[in-house]
Design an enzyme around this catalytic site. Structure first.
Site, PDB file in Angstrom:
ATOM      1  N   LYS A  13       0.838  -1.212   0.000  1.00  0.00           N
ATOM      2  CA  LYS A  13       0.000   0.000   0.000  1.00  0.00           C
ATOM      3  C   LYS A  13       0.874   1.264   0.000  1.00  0.00           C
ATOM      4  CE  LYS A  13      -2.058  -1.206   3.860  1.00  0.00           C
ATOM      5  NZ  LYS A  13      -1.377  -2.504   4.162  1.00  0.00           N
ATOM      6  N   ARG A  88      -9.945   0.493   8.989  1.00  0.00           N
ATOM      7  CA  ARG A  88      -9.358  -0.790   9.355  1.00  0.00           C
ATOM      8  C   ARG A  88     -10.404  -1.764   9.896  1.00  0.00           C
ATOM      9  NH1 ARG A  88      -3.882   0.074   8.900  1.00  0.00           N
ATOM     10  NH2 ARG A  88      -2.645  -1.484   9.926  1.00  0.00           N
ATOM     11  N   ARG A 127      11.680  -5.449   5.263  1.00  0.00           N
ATOM     12  CA  ARG A 127      11.446  -4.030   4.942  1.00  0.00           C
ATOM     13  C   ARG A 127      12.418  -3.115   5.697  1.00  0.00           C
ATOM     14  NH1 ARG A 127       5.642  -1.578   5.556  1.00  0.00           N
ATOM     15  NH2 ARG A 127       5.739  -2.668   7.537  1.00  0.00           N
ATOM     16  N   ARG A 160      11.160  -1.253  11.219  1.00  0.00           N
ATOM     17  CA  ARG A 160      10.045  -0.921  12.106  1.00  0.00           C
ATOM     18  C   ARG A 160       9.946  -1.905  13.275  1.00  0.00           C
ATOM     19  NH1 ARG A 160       4.826   0.293   8.365  1.00  0.00           N
ATOM     20  NH2 ARG A 160       3.856  -0.985   9.984  1.00  0.00           N
ATOM     21  N   ARG A 171      -0.543  -9.125  13.393  1.00  0.00           N
ATOM     22  CA  ARG A 171      -1.128  -8.139  12.454  1.00  0.00           C
ATOM     23  C   ARG A 171      -1.920  -8.840  11.351  1.00  0.00           C
ATOM     24  NH1 ARG A 171       4.198  -5.279  10.878  1.00  0.00           N
ATOM     25  NH2 ARG A 171       2.968  -4.145   9.338  1.00  0.00           N
TER      26      ARG A 171
HETATM   27  P1  AP5 Z   1       4.810  -1.631   1.973  1.00  0.00           P
HETATM   28  O1  AP5 Z   1       4.426  -0.851   0.771  1.00  0.00           O
HETATM   29  O2  AP5 Z   1       5.603  -0.919   3.015  1.00  0.00           O
HETATM   30  O3  AP5 Z   1       3.545  -2.382   2.585  1.00  0.00           O
HETATM   31  P2  AP5 Z   1       2.203  -1.821   3.231  1.00  0.00           P
HETATM   32  O4  AP5 Z   1       1.074  -2.491   2.565  1.00  0.00           O
HETATM   33  O5  AP5 Z   1       2.206  -0.326   3.243  1.00  0.00           O
HETATM   34  O6  AP5 Z   1       2.357  -2.454   4.671  1.00  0.00           O
HETATM   35  P3  AP5 Z   1       2.333  -1.849   6.136  1.00  0.00           P
HETATM   36  O7  AP5 Z   1       3.070  -2.826   6.994  1.00  0.00           O
HETATM   37  O8  AP5 Z   1       2.825  -0.446   6.176  1.00  0.00           O
HETATM   38  O9  AP5 Z   1       0.849  -1.924   6.428  1.00  0.00           O
HETATM   39  P4  AP5 Z   1       0.205  -2.052   7.780  1.00  0.00           P
HETATM   40  O10 AP5 Z   1      -1.198  -1.910   7.362  1.00  0.00           O
HETATM   41  O11 AP5 Z   1       0.504  -3.227   8.592  1.00  0.00           O
HETATM   42  O12 AP5 Z   1       0.884  -0.882   8.634  1.00  0.00           O
HETATM   43  P5  AP5 Z   1       0.375   0.538   9.121  1.00  0.00           P
HETATM   44  O13 AP5 Z   1       1.537   1.416   9.157  1.00  0.00           O
HETATM   45  O14 AP5 Z   1      -0.841   0.951   8.369  1.00  0.00           O
HETATM   46  O15 AP5 Z   1       5.651  -2.913   1.475  1.00  0.00           O
HETATM   47  C1  AP5 Z   1       6.194  -3.833   2.418  1.00  0.00           C
HETATM   48  C2  AP5 Z   1       7.581  -4.300   1.948  1.00  0.00           C
HETATM   49  O16 AP5 Z   1       7.452  -5.059   0.739  1.00  0.00           O
HETATM   50  C3  AP5 Z   1       8.567  -3.174   1.629  1.00  0.00           C
HETATM   51  O17 AP5 Z   1       9.828  -3.558   2.055  1.00  0.00           O
HETATM   52  C4  AP5 Z   1       8.527  -3.075   0.103  1.00  0.00           C
HETATM   53  O18 AP5 Z   1       9.766  -2.648  -0.430  1.00  0.00           O
HETATM   54  C5  AP5 Z   1       8.224  -4.511  -0.321  1.00  0.00           C
HETATM   55  N1  AP5 Z   1       7.408  -4.596  -1.532  1.00  0.00           N
HETATM   56  C6  AP5 Z   1       6.370  -3.791  -1.908  1.00  0.00           C
HETATM   57  N2  AP5 Z   1       5.853  -4.198  -3.078  1.00  0.00           N
HETATM   58  C7  AP5 Z   1       6.567  -5.292  -3.449  1.00  0.00           C
HETATM   59  C8  AP5 Z   1       6.523  -6.160  -4.584  1.00  0.00           C
HETATM   60  N3  AP5 Z   1       5.630  -5.988  -5.554  1.00  0.00           N
HETATM   61  N4  AP5 Z   1       7.396  -7.190  -4.637  1.00  0.00           N
HETATM   62  C9  AP5 Z   1       8.315  -7.371  -3.654  1.00  0.00           C
HETATM   63  N5  AP5 Z   1       8.416  -6.574  -2.560  1.00  0.00           N
HETATM   64  C10 AP5 Z   1       7.554  -5.544  -2.466  1.00  0.00           C
HETATM   65  O19 AP5 Z   1      -0.118   0.191  10.605  1.00  0.00           O
HETATM   66  C11 AP5 Z   1       0.779  -0.100  11.651  1.00  0.00           C
HETATM   67  C12 AP5 Z   1       0.023  -0.173  12.970  1.00  0.00           C
HETATM   68  O20 AP5 Z   1      -0.579   1.120  13.263  1.00  0.00           O
HETATM   69  C13 AP5 Z   1      -1.167  -1.145  13.025  1.00  0.00           C
HETATM   70  O21 AP5 Z   1      -0.767  -2.452  13.365  1.00  0.00           O
HETATM   71  C14 AP5 Z   1      -2.062  -0.497  14.098  1.00  0.00           C
HETATM   72  O22 AP5 Z   1      -1.579  -0.779  15.390  1.00  0.00           O
HETATM   73  C15 AP5 Z   1      -1.868   0.981  13.845  1.00  0.00           C
HETATM   74  N6  AP5 Z   1      -2.878   1.526  12.912  1.00  0.00           N
HETATM   75  C16 AP5 Z   1      -2.670   2.086  11.683  1.00  0.00           C
HETATM   76  N7  AP5 Z   1      -3.817   2.477  11.120  1.00  0.00           N
HETATM   77  C17 AP5 Z   1      -4.801   2.179  12.001  1.00  0.00           C
HETATM   78  C18 AP5 Z   1      -6.228   2.313  11.999  1.00  0.00           C
HETATM   79  N8  AP5 Z   1      -6.871   2.833  10.929  1.00  0.00           N
HETATM   80  N9  AP5 Z   1      -6.927   1.872  13.073  1.00  0.00           N
HETATM   81  C19 AP5 Z   1      -6.303   1.350  14.141  1.00  0.00           C
HETATM   82  N10 AP5 Z   1      -4.971   1.178  14.219  1.00  0.00           N
HETATM   83  C20 AP5 Z   1      -4.218   1.589  13.158  1.00  0.00           C
END
Ligand code: AP5
Ligand code: ZN
Length: 213
Positions: A13, A88, A127, A160, A171
């Site tokens: 994402k 979420r 990552r 992270r 997660r």
């Molecule tokens: P990346 O693009 O970083 O993945 P992402 O989908 O953005 O994953 P996140 O881990 O950031 O999502 P998340 O939803 O768990 O975390 P968030 O910060 O929202 O790609 C991942 C890796 O893969 C990278 O190294 C990249 O280079 C590689 N990659 C990408 N595309 C690729 C491809 N095609 N092929 C190979 N490699 C590839 O949330 C974190 C925490 O915050 C949650 O657990 C929760 O506690 C809290 N939180 C956030 N939002 C909320 C909410 N709305 N409500 C409640 N709690 C929340």
């Protein structure tokens, strides 16, 4: 154009949002990034949120809803925005619908990036993120030219706190239990756009562009 990026942790994402931001000229609103900024700043909200984030659980709805509500009303969101990591759960999605209708707006597309679990674990544990500009890398799939250093700004890359196998497992479970029901929620609204998230990063970006135009 108002977009939601949906998909499990590690689906890409954030990676795609950076490219979409350039292409469509609309800001990425990542609740995860906003929460991590609050943690880094050591605010009360950050301290509270960190407990949930380190456990791989969702931060309470009222905290994230408040952040999003304030952010989408800022000037740079007038021409559209991309929500990354929000909503979420169904309650957040309902609150968002209400919030937007009060502002006379709506969501146009929900881009759902689909990737199998085994691949997600590999992506997350490898990552690396830039402390300075937030750019994302992967030690194997998208390595920086110089180990530990951001290609874009020369900043330091870090791992992270929630990208360890144990937190990733929780997660993924939280995603299945609480976030996956949103697929059905937005399918019913006719807004769901499914994207195969396996393949090269640029290839996936092209798939998104061909769906959104
Ligand atoms: P990346 O693009 O970083 O993945 P992402 O989908 O953005 O994953 P996140 O881990 O950031 O999502 P998340 O939803 O768990 O975390 P968030 O910060 O929202 O790609 C991942 C890796 O893969 C990278 O190294 C990249 O280079 C590689 N990659 C990408 N595309 C690729 C491809 N095609 N092929 C190979 N490699 C590839 O949330 C974190 C925490 O915050 C949650 O657990 C929760 O506690 C809290 N939180 C956030 N939002 C909320 C909410 N709305 N409500 C409640 N709690 C929340
Ligand atoms: Zn950087």
């Amino acid at each position: 154009m108002n977009i939601i990026l949906l998909g499990p942790p590690g689906a890409g994402k954030g990676t795609q949002a950076k490219r979409m931001m350039e292409r469509y000229g609309i800001p990425q609103i990542s609740t995860g990034d906003m929460l991590r900024a609050a943690v880094a700043a050591g605010t009360q909200l950050g301290l509270e949120a960190k407990k949930y984030m380190d456990a791989g659980q969702l931060v309470p709805d009222e905290v994230v809803v408040g952040l999003v509500k304030e952010r989408i009303q800022q000037e740079d969101c007038k021409k559209g925005f991309m929500l990354d990591g929000f909503p979420r759960n169904v309650s957040q999605a309902e609150t968002l619908d209400k919030m937007l209708s009060e502002l006379g707006q709506q969501i146009d597309h929900v881009v759902c990036i689909e990737v199998p679990d085994e691949e997600l674990v590999k992506r997350l544990t490898g990552r690396r993120t830039c402390r300075q500009c937030g750019a994302g890398f992967h030690v194997v799939f998208d390595p920086p030219k110089k180990e530990g250093v951001c290609d874009k700004c020369g900043g330091e890359l870090y791992q992270r706190d929630d990208d360890n196998v144990e937190t990733v497992t929780s997660r993924l479970k939280v995603y299945k239990d609480q976030t996956e029901p949103l697929i059905n929620y937005y399918e019913k609204q006719g807004k769901l756009r499914r994207i195969d998230g396996l393949g090269a990063i640029d290839e996936i970006f092209q798939r998104i562009v061909s769906v959104l135009g």
